[in-house]
Design an enzyme around this catalytic site. Structure first.
Site, PDB file in Angstrom:
ATOM      1  N   HIS A   1      29.980 -14.869 -12.434  1.00 13.29           N
ATOM      2  CA  HIS A   1      29.818 -15.127 -11.003  1.00 13.29           C
ATOM      3  C   HIS A   1      29.938 -16.632 -10.760  1.00 13.29           C
ATOM      4  O   HIS A   1      29.442 -17.439 -11.559  1.00 13.29           O
ATOM      5  CB  HIS A   1      28.454 -14.614 -10.542  1.00 13.29           C
TER       6      HIS A   1
ATOM      7  N   LYS B   1      18.356 -29.430 -14.849  1.00  9.67           N
ATOM      8  CA  LYS B   1      17.228 -30.346 -14.708  1.00  9.67           C
ATOM      9  C   LYS B   1      16.470 -30.473 -16.025  1.00  9.67           C
ATOM     10  O   LYS B   1      16.101 -29.457 -16.630  1.00  9.67           O
ATOM     11  CB  LYS B   1      16.265 -29.853 -13.626  1.00  9.67           C
TER      12      LYS B   1
ATOM     13  N   GLU C   1      22.615 -37.225 -11.417  1.00  7.70           N
ATOM     14  CA  GLU C   1      22.185 -38.430 -12.121  1.00  7.70           C
ATOM     15  C   GLU C   1      21.806 -38.085 -13.556  1.00  7.70           C
ATOM     16  O   GLU C   1      21.051 -37.139 -13.782  1.00  7.70           O
ATOM     17  CB  GLU C   1      20.973 -39.066 -11.429  1.00  7.70           C
TER      18      GLU C   1
ATOM     19  N   ASP D   1      28.454 -18.920  -8.906  1.00  6.34           N
ATOM     20  CA  ASP D   1      27.219 -19.705  -8.944  1.00  6.34           C
ATOM     21  C   ASP D   1      26.663 -19.794 -10.356  1.00  6.34           C
ATOM     22  O   ASP D   1      26.103 -20.821 -10.761  1.00  6.34           O
ATOM     23  CB  ASP D   1      26.161 -19.100  -8.018  1.00  6.34           C
ATOM     24  N   LYS D   2      26.817 -18.720 -11.119  1.00  2.31           N
ATOM     25  CA  LYS D   2      26.290 -18.730 -12.481  1.00  2.31           C
ATOM     26  C   LYS D   2      27.171 -19.562 -13.420  1.00  2.31           C
ATOM     27  O   LYS D   2      26.676 -20.123 -14.405  1.00  2.31           O
ATOM     28  CB  LYS D   2      26.150 -17.299 -12.997  1.00  2.31           C
TER      29      LYS D   2
ATOM     30  N   LYS E   1      28.357  -8.097  -9.933  1.00  5.80           N
ATOM     31  CA  LYS E   1      27.004  -8.070  -9.375  1.00  5.80           C
ATOM     32  C   LYS E   1      26.380  -6.705  -9.606  1.00  5.80           C
ATOM     33  O   LYS E   1      27.084  -5.694  -9.659  1.00  5.80           O
ATOM     34  CB  LYS E   1      27.023  -8.333  -7.865  1.00  5.80           C
TER      35      LYS E   1
ATOM     36  N   ASP F   1      35.753 -17.586  -4.551  1.00  8.57           N
ATOM     37  CA  ASP F   1      34.539 -18.063  -3.887  1.00  8.57           C
ATOM     38  C   ASP F   1      33.999 -19.265  -4.647  1.00  8.57           C
ATOM     39  O   ASP F   1      33.903 -19.235  -5.881  1.00  8.57           O
ATOM     40  CB  ASP F   1      33.491 -16.941  -3.865  1.00  8.57           C
ATOM     41  N   ALA F   2      33.635 -20.310  -3.930  1.00  8.98           N
ATOM     42  CA  ALA F   2      33.047 -21.479  -4.579  1.00  8.98           C
ATOM     43  C   ALA F   2      31.690 -21.134  -5.170  1.00  8.98           C
ATOM     44  O   ALA F   2      30.989 -20.236  -4.699  1.00  8.98           O
ATOM     45  CB  ALA F   2      32.905 -22.626  -3.572  1.00  8.98           C
TER      46      ALA F   2
ATOM     47  N   ARG G   1      22.061 -21.835  -6.715  1.00  8.69           N
ATOM     48  CA  ARG G   1      22.191 -20.968  -5.544  1.00  8.69           C
ATOM     49  C   ARG G   1      21.775 -19.528  -5.839  1.00  8.69           C
ATOM     50  O   ARG G   1      21.946 -18.644  -5.000  1.00  8.69           O
ATOM     51  CB  ARG G   1      23.626 -21.020  -5.008  1.00  8.69           C
ATOM     52  N   LYS G   2      21.229 -19.289  -7.020  1.00  8.52           N
ATOM     53  CA  LYS G   2      20.765 -17.949  -7.362  1.00  8.52           C
ATOM     54  C   LYS G   2      19.306 -18.014  -7.852  1.00  8.52           C
ATOM     55  O   LYS G   2      18.961 -17.447  -8.892  1.00  8.52           O
ATOM     56  CB  LYS G   2      21.672 -17.333  -8.436  1.00  8.52           C
TER      57      LYS G   2
ATOM     58  N   GLU H   1      24.387 -31.454 -11.212  1.00  8.82           N
ATOM     59  CA  GLU H   1      24.832 -30.440 -10.259  1.00  8.82           C
ATOM     60  C   GLU H   1      26.317 -30.164 -10.482  1.00  8.82           C
ATOM     61  O   GLU H   1      27.097 -31.085 -10.742  1.00  8.82           O
ATOM     62  CB  GLU H   1      24.615 -30.916  -8.825  1.00  8.82           C
TER      63      GLU H   1
ATOM     64  N   PHE I   1      38.308  -4.824  -6.586  1.00 11.22           N
ATOM     65  CA  PHE I   1      37.690  -6.142  -6.783  1.00 11.22           C
ATOM     66  C   PHE I   1      38.514  -6.863  -7.843  1.00 11.22           C
ATOM     67  O   PHE I   1      38.109  -7.003  -8.988  1.00 11.22           O
ATOM     68  CB  PHE I   1      36.242  -5.943  -7.211  1.00 11.22           C
TER      69      PHE I   1
ATOM     70  N   ASP J   1      10.083 -28.789 -10.888  1.00  7.29           N
ATOM     71  CA  ASP J   1      10.711 -27.575 -10.374  1.00  7.29           C
ATOM     72  C   ASP J   1      10.952 -26.596 -11.511  1.00  7.29           C
ATOM     73  O   ASP J   1      10.800 -25.383 -11.346  1.00  7.29           O
ATOM     74  CB  ASP J   1      12.061 -27.904  -9.719  1.00  7.29           C
TER      75      ASP J   1
ATOM     76  N   LYS K   1      11.395 -32.685 -14.496  1.00  7.73           N
ATOM     77  CA  LYS K   1      11.467 -32.100 -13.159  1.00  7.73           C
ATOM     78  C   LYS K   1      10.556 -30.871 -13.119  1.00  7.73           C
ATOM     79  O   LYS K   1      10.861 -29.840 -13.716  1.00  7.73           O
ATOM     80  CB  LYS K   1      12.896 -31.691 -12.817  1.00  7.73           C
TER      81      LYS K   1
END
Length: 409
Positions: free
Chosen positions: A26, A290, A67, A28-29, A187, A263-264, A269-270, A54, A255, A296, A294
């Protein structure tokens, strides 16, 4: 019929609940895996690397931004290409090919102000200093959640656990060639009906998988049910429905065009796929790319570690933990714990036991969970939690005895 939301972080589970997963192909992955592959390469040579990587993937392109401050010398473009090839984008016909993709590197160094906040904690107790003399404050502010439930052996909610199994299953049969013509993007989605907190019926499975042109959809559907659905979730079919009646396959039709060609994709985003499938709150911060300064990432791992041990100790059937941090401050600003009424002791007592057993300062988390190692890229697909295929420190139920003793149970 949906779920009724009650108090903060609490869900009275009664009705149908759905979670999704996605395959490693996918878009995003792909971005998450590139970001974490770069992080791992930095940590391999420099355990104190500061990384916030990123990734954007788009037709024919990969853009790296963020960074990084490290002594490691790595070829980030080569790592991106290797990751893309490993996932399976190694053919120009897919519209995204590791050999020809353009990699644009816009990565700079970490802000000196952020670096100072991490290196000089406002909490100066000796316990914040590790053997190398490193003083660890949190690398950012924010809140993080951890969750565990005894619904499954991996202490995950059943919908997300099943969705991940199906997504991994699609990748496995693609790689092995057991089902011909599959492509990397895909998916899965699983709906489970609950009654009084107990899963009682598997209501629906949705599977969308990219494939080569010219493949008969009915034949592909039958193969996916036979080779993916039934082997992986046969035991779940005790609900009484036949596998064939449960599965909605490629609901939009064919598909063929998928991945970054269609798709970008972006790092982070997941975040619901990465965690608990929506069954627990999320603090909003993504994980991939990260380093462990971090919070997060490290704070969410610590909160999961706490919740897992609470449930594994038999102190609750479900447990939600929230932590909050401020940049440069080692101690968490707050700790919230809810057992949704399933605790063997009051939540306030269990929270006190957690404080007595776990050192949740930012630097202490890094040490206790061994987070300065290159262990992250495998988590960038199929979830960061409940991974029996990986030896992840935050999944270990190694504080059970101490928690029982501290709680007086």
């Amino acid at each position: 019929m949906g779920l009724e939301l009650t108090t903060v972080g609490e869900v009275r589970v009664s009705g149908s609940f759905t979670s999704e997963s996605v395959t490693e192909g996918h878009p995003d992955k792909i971005a998450d895996q590139i970001s974490d592959a770069i992080l791992d390469a930095c940590l391999q040579h420099d355990p104190r690397a500061r990384v916030a990587c990123e990734t954007l993937v788009a037709p024919g392109n990969v853009v790296l931004a963020g960074e990084i401050t490290t002594t490691a010398e790595i070829d980030r473009a080569a790592i991106a290409r290797e990751t893309i090839a490993r996932i399976g984008y190694d053919d120009p016909e897919l519209g995204f090919d590791a050999a020809t993709v353009r990699v644009t590197d816009l990565i700079g160094e970490q802000s000196s102000e952020i670096a100072a906040g991490v290196a000089r904690s406002l909490e100066s107790r000796a316990g914040n200093i590790d053997a190398a003399g490193f003083v660890a404050g949190a690398g950012d502010q924010g809140m993080m959640f951890g969750y565990a439930t005894d619904e499954t052996a991996e202490l995950l909610p059943r919908p997300i656990a099943l969705a991940h199994e199906l997504a991994r299953g699609l990748a496995d049969v693609r790689r092995s060639g057991a089902i011909a013509g599959l492509r990397p993007d895909g998916k899965t989605q699983v709906t489970v009906r609950y009654e009084n907190g107990v899963p009682v019926e598997l209501e629906r499975i949705v599977i969308s998988t990219q494939h080569d042109p010219g493949i008969d959809q009915d034949d592909l559907r039958d193969a996916v049910i036979k080779d993916v659905v039934v082997p992986l979730i046969f035991d779940e079919l005790f609900f009484g429905s036949a596998a064939d009646g449960l599965v909605m396959f490629n609901p939009s039709g064919s598909f063929v065009s998928g991945g970054p060609a269609a798709d970008a994709g972006l790092t982070g985003r997941k975040i619901i796929v990465d965690t608990y499938g929506g069954m627990a709150p999320h603090g909003g911060g993504a994980f991939s790319g990260k380093d462990p300064s971090k919070v997060d990432r490290s704070g969410a791992y610590a909160a999961r570690h706490v919740a897992c041990n609470i449930v594994a100790a038999g102190l609750a059937s479900r447990c939600l933990v929230q932590l909050a941090y401020a940049i440069g401050v080692a101690e968490p600003l707050s700790l919230f714990l809810s057992t949704y009424g399933t605790g063997t002791a009051p939540d306030s007592l269990l929270a006190a036991a957690v404080r007595a057993v776990f050192d949740l300062r930012a630097g202490a988390i890094r040490t206790a969970l061994e987070l300065d190692r290159p262990i992250y890229q495998p988590t960038a697909a199929y979830g960061h939690f409940g991974r029996p295929d990986l030896d992840l420190p935050w999944e270990r139920t190694d504080r059970v005895g101490e928690l029982r003793e501290a709680a007086g149970c």
